[in-house]
Design an enzyme around this catalytic site. Structure first.
Site, PDB file in Angstrom:
ATOM      1  N   GLU A  69       0.843  -1.216   0.000  1.00  0.00           N
ATOM      2  CA  GLU A  69       0.000   0.000   0.000  1.00  0.00           C
ATOM      3  C   GLU A  69       0.871   1.257   0.000  1.00  0.00           C
ATOM      4  O   GLU A  69       0.597   2.222  -0.710  1.00  0.00           O
ATOM      5  CB  GLU A  69      -0.920  -0.021   1.223  1.00  0.00           C
ATOM      6  CG  GLU A  69      -1.753   1.241   1.402  1.00  0.00           C
ATOM      7  CD  GLU A  69      -1.619   1.809   2.794  1.00  0.00           C
ATOM      8  OE1 GLU A  69      -1.224   2.996   2.903  1.00  0.00           O
ATOM      9  OE2 GLU A  69      -1.905   1.092   3.771  1.00  0.00           O
ATOM     10  N   GLU A 144      10.193   2.137   2.612  1.00  0.00           N
ATOM     11  CA  GLU A 144       8.851   2.079   3.189  1.00  0.00           C
ATOM     12  C   GLU A 144       8.638   0.850   4.063  1.00  0.00           C
ATOM     13  O   GLU A 144       7.846   0.900   5.010  1.00  0.00           O
ATOM     14  CB  GLU A 144       7.802   2.106   2.075  1.00  0.00           C
ATOM     15  CG  GLU A 144       7.816   3.379   1.258  1.00  0.00           C
ATOM     16  CD  GLU A 144       7.447   4.604   2.079  1.00  0.00           C
ATOM     17  OE1 GLU A 144       6.497   4.516   2.884  1.00  0.00           O
ATOM     18  OE2 GLU A 144       8.106   5.644   1.920  1.00  0.00           O
TER      19      GLU A 144
END
Length: 977
Positions: A69, A144
């Site tokens: 995501e 991330e």
């Protein structure tokens, strides 16, 4: 005649219907070539919404769905920037822009009122999910997700990564640990049995190839759910969607169905631990929970009925199951949780601040109480109150700053994800509310208790025990594991990690090419309306010396009433007890009602009556330094219920029994339990509020009545209740006389013309019943003090706040401060704290009053973050941006200014402006300052920011190790609880 979609060649029409409950036409389609599912809600709402979602069932707790995501929004085929998400925030007129990972799905919604902007947002998001740059650049995954961090060969090896640090914060909360434990216990053989967000202990086991394979498998149109809402040319959007994206893919089988957990033959019984500080007691710190699985998503009536049952049994004041547990001395706070939005919803009863030795009594008291209710019947008024509570909110559809279409789009997935033919089931609820009203008193709700709560073996009993030193042990285990791993490496391998760390930092610090920047579609300043959308419809009337403010907006027949009582004359020693009083009123017995019946009477006929505290800063004129500090009573109701509302307010203000020692003990204990979780969970807000209180009277008052200062009072009252209760009662009774007086009253009403009809006589009638007794006046005593506090928690991350006030050095507010917030939150702070530092979030605020702060969220650092803040003035002095970049910042700023507002929000803004002395002309001036700003205007803010930082007001809420390590930064270090 209604038009039909002409896209028969590309799409198959599955169904079409008008959904009266949400005033929209619902259309369900399937894209023939790719298999993509499409749901449309067409109406006249200009706040358009797009969402693309995928079923993403995880097989382990590495957080791969969550990391995907994050990473797909870090550049794509058509938009090869490092972070197009941030560029969209800075340069679009979005009214919502985000992405969310759920236990079984991941969604990417956007919203905008601007047609061109909406199209751009759709394009960027679709390219991101289908053609991300994650296959070209592993550094995106490392940034991330997780990576080894080693800047120098002699340094200790550590983990870093945005998701890794985010989940370290999430796993620090006892509430979140319990939620995950219950979820996993009830569904061990399904995707719900693992943590989709990622367990920090498992995230570092995720490999790059596993990460890519997850995207390859699930991010395909055949596994997608596409949603469009609002006033737009749907045919045009469908044609574009087919041409640009969906036609490029063939329909393939994707195994993503969410598996159903087979019912248990007997309840699971688990014991887990959560970390507390060494200074915290283990007594009264255990969580006890009992949870049962209820049917499935497809029975909408059952799901709404159990929402009502949660309200009746556990949530409402005096709710029978909650009260029985409290009366038995099991826990200091009891709450219910009905968890839907998944394949198999479940219901939980949770006792907080209990003891492990209470477990068997917890289960027996809960069972016996439910059995008694099933046998003797539930209170019909309580059920009617619960039904009206949910129906009122469904009809009102006021979701604050979130677009209505966004919430509807999320609700679709409660059924659509599990049955692709039924996307609209949870948008058709009014008939169900009517049906439940008819079933009230027939035994229906009692049968639900028997079937699902008393005779259900698909259950989990979870005990969560406090564990001193657990956080430190976990940190040491991680450090030892990394040290052992480093010791196993050759010198060449260690050098390679150092080089990888350096290469990642270089990538993070590198600038996007001009070609990449230009790939992102943007608006220009000329696309922006120069006129402010703010319209302050306020009529000021004086009724018998009382200020009455009429805010005329289209409210669809709902009145939003605010009664404000000035607290300026409350003596200093009583001010903190205003925070207690707001938690007491409405939930203690009155002359004619028990507190439980009072609550149900109110909710059966209105949208609720609530009590709270509010400050109103003053921008100019009288009272500028102190502003207004008010005790507020808020009610929302249909116009015809105005007499009932004022009768109930009168009943509460004049006849509340504030001397009920038993009830006060329950309220204080429950308040403490709630604040113990809420303050660290919203550590950024708590730290910023505390730092501002060092230098601002209004913030000092707010902190004393609602912040850490209030928490300290509640702690003390709970621990020494028997010794202090008489004094507490006396103080509350004094406050009633001092606050609720005719001369203190201001009335604000947001409604249509009809809603104002009876208000003046209602005001006069209420004033006659307010207090006129003699009293001794006083005032809030406050002085600036640089406290600089470090609050230790059992968590693993920090919330680092620094505050100041630029007006104290003679600087004035301009619209450029709005742009500065955008620059900091999505450039300077974002780059240094999130991208380079690994913090999950960063925020800043600059008020017209001059009060300003910077704060980090779920931050692995402390001193480093303060060093970043210190570099801000120099950054601003050297600030430079070309016209395109500057325009992006301006458009992003206007996006925040132009967020559509509900009628109640418009009324609240008008009320704030009346107190502040702001007019539409002030908003117009601010807008022009934003639209006309250039780099010189931003550089000119270096002085104000140096002024803010020179105050050196620092507050940190963070891990015990981090705060203690940097104790020299603080004047005081203490445990938060």
């Amino acid at each position: 005649m209604e038009r039909k979609f002409f896209m028969t060649d590309a799409y198959e029409l599955i169904s079409e219907e008008y959904i009266q409950d949400v005033h929209a036409k619902g259309t369900l389609l399937r894209h023939k070539k790719s298999g993509a599912r499409i749901a449309l809600l067409s109406n006249d709402d200009d706040n358009k919404v797009f969402n693309i979602a995928f079923r993403t069932p995880p097989k382990n707790s590495t957080g791969v769905a969550h990391i995907i995501e994050h990473t797909v929004l870090c550049g794509s085929r058509k938009f090869p920037l490092k972070d197009p998400f941030v560029e969209l925030v800075k340069g679009s007129l979005n009214t919502f822009l985000n992405a969310m990972t759920y236990p079984d799905k991941t969604m990417f919604p956007v919203a905008s009122c601007n047609d061109t902007d909406f199209q751009n947002l759709m394009d960027v998001y679709l390219d991101a999910v289908f053609f991300p740059n994650i296959y070209k650049n592993e550094k995106i995954f490392r940034q991330e997700g997780w990576h080894y961090q080693l800047e120098n060969k002699e340094d200790p090896l550590t983990y870093n990564g945005v998701v890794y640090n985010e989940m370290k914060g999430a796993f620090s909360s006892a509430d979140e640990v319990l939620d995950r434990a219950v979820f996993n216990a009830l569904f061990p053989d399904t995707p719900y049995g693992v943590e989709s967000g990622g367990d920090p202990e498992e995230i570092p086991s995720l490999t790059y190839e596993e990460f890519l394979n997850f995207h390859r498998k699930y991010y395909h149109p055949s596994n997608s759910y596409i949603y469009l809402y609002g006033n737009m040319n749907m045919e045009e959007k469908l044609e574009w969607l087919d041409r640009e994206y969906l036609s490029r893919f063939d329909n393939i089988p994707v195994e993503s169905e969410i598996s159903r957990q087979r019912p248990f033959t007997e309840a699971k019984d688990l014991t887990l631990h959560y970390p507390i500080l060494d200074s915290e007691p283990e007594k009264d710190n255990t969580y006890l929970s009992a949870s049962v699985v209820l049917g499935d998503y497809s029975d909408v009536t059952l799901n709404i009925a159990f929402s009502v049952l949660e309200y009746v049994l556990l949530d409402a004041p005096g709710a029978p199951v909650k009260q029985a547990l409290l009366d038995a001395g099991i826990g200091k706070d009891v709450e219910g949780a009905y968890n839907d939005g998944i394949l198999q919803p479940f219901f939980s009863v949770i006792a907080k601040n209990a003891n492990a030795s209470d477990k068997e009594r917890f289960l027996s008291v809960m069972h016996d109480t439910l059995q008694k209710l099933a046998d003797e019947g539930l209170d019909p008024l309580a059920i009617a109150s619960g039904i009206n509570y949910f129906e009122f909110r469904f009809r009102e559809a006021d979701y604050a700053q979130f677009p209505k279409g966004l919430i509807y789009g999320i609700d679709l997935f409660d059924s659509w994800l599990y049955d692709e033919t039924q996307p609209f089931a949870y948008l058709k609820e009014l008939d169900i509310f009517a049906e439940l009203k008819k079933k009230n008193g027939t035994g229906y709700f009692e049968d639900l208790i028997r079937r699902y709560l008393l005779s259900n073996t698909h259950a989990a009993i979870v005990t969560l025990l406090p564990d001193k030193g657990l956080a430190a042990r976990r940190e040491k285990e991680t450090a030892d594991k990394l040290a052992a791993y480093k010791a196993s490496l050759t010198d060449e391998e260690i050098t390679a990690i150092v080089e990888e760390t350096k290469a990642l930092k270089e990538y993070q610090e590198s600038k996007d090419t001009r070609e990449a920047i230009d790939s992102l579609p943007t608006l220009s300043r000329s696309d922006i309306d120069r006129r402010t959308p703010v319209h302050l419809h306020t009529e000021h009337i004086v009724v018998d010396d009382t200020d009455y403010l009429r805010h005329s907006y289209d409210t669809n027949g709902i009145a939003y009433l605010t009664l404000l009582f000035d607290t300026a004359k409350v003596p200093d020693e009583l001010v903190p007890y205003l925070g207690i009083l707001k938690n007491v009123l409405g939930v203690v017995d009155t002359e004619h009602y028990t507190y439980s019946r009072l609550f149900h009477e109110i909710n059966a006929k209105t949208g609720g009556i609530n009590f709270g505290l509010q400050v109103f800063p003053v921008d100019k004129g009288v009272n500028e330094d102190q502003g207004y500090r008010m005790f507020g009573i808020r009610a929302k109701y249909l116009y015809e219920e105005h007499t009932f509302v004022f009768d109930m307010i009168r009943e509460i203000l004049k006849t509340s029994k504030l001397d009920s020692r038993k009830r006060l003990r329950e309220i204080i204990a429950s308040t403490r339990a709630g604040m113990e979780q809420a303050i660290p969970a919203a550590g950024h807000t708590s730290a910023a509020k505390r730092a501002l209180s060092y230098q601002s009277l209004l913030s000092g008052w707010t902190e004393a009545t609602t912040g850490i200062g209030q928490f300290r009072l509640v702690e003390d009252l709970e621990e020494h209740f028997d010794q202090r209760v008489d004094d507490l009662i006396e103080k509350l009774q004094k406050l009633m006389v001092i606050v609720f007086r005719p001369e203190n009253l201001t009335v604000s009403l947001t409604a249509e013309e009809k809603g104002f009809d009876w208000m003046e006589e209602d005001i006069l009638s209420l004033k006659k019943d307010l207090y006129t007794d003699e009293y001794t006046a006083g005032s809030f005593v406050w002085k600036p003090e640089q406290k600089n506090e470090g609050f230790k928690t059992s968590g693993q991350v920090q919330y680092v706040a620094q505050a100041g006030n630029y007006r104290k050095d003679g600087y004035e507010y301009t619209g450029a401060f709005r742009i500065l917030r955008m620059i900091l939150n999505y450039d300077f702070l974002w780059m240094n704290l999130r991208v380079l530092g690994g913090a999950y979030g960063c925020m800043s605020s600059f008020k017209r009053s001059g009060d300003s702060y910077l704060v980090s969220y779920r931050d692995p650092h402390l001193k480093h973050t303060l060093d970043v803040y210190a570099g801000l003035p120099d950054y601003l002095r050297k600030f430079d941006a070309d016209e395109k970049t500057m325009t992006k910042y301006i458009i992003g700023t206007i996006s925040e200014l132009d967020t559509p507002m509900t009628a109640s929000a418009k009324g609240s803004l008008a009320l704030n402006c009346w107190y502040a002395g702001l007019t539409e002309a002030d908003f117009q001036k601010e807008r022009e300052q934003v639209l006309d700003a250039d780099t010189e205007d931003i550089r000119a803010l270096a002085g104000p920011m140096a002024s803010v930082l020179s105050a050196h007001n620092i507050c940190v809420i963070g891990s015990e190790n981090a705060v203690q390590k940097h104790a020299d930064l603080f004047n005081k270090v203490e445990g938060l609880s």
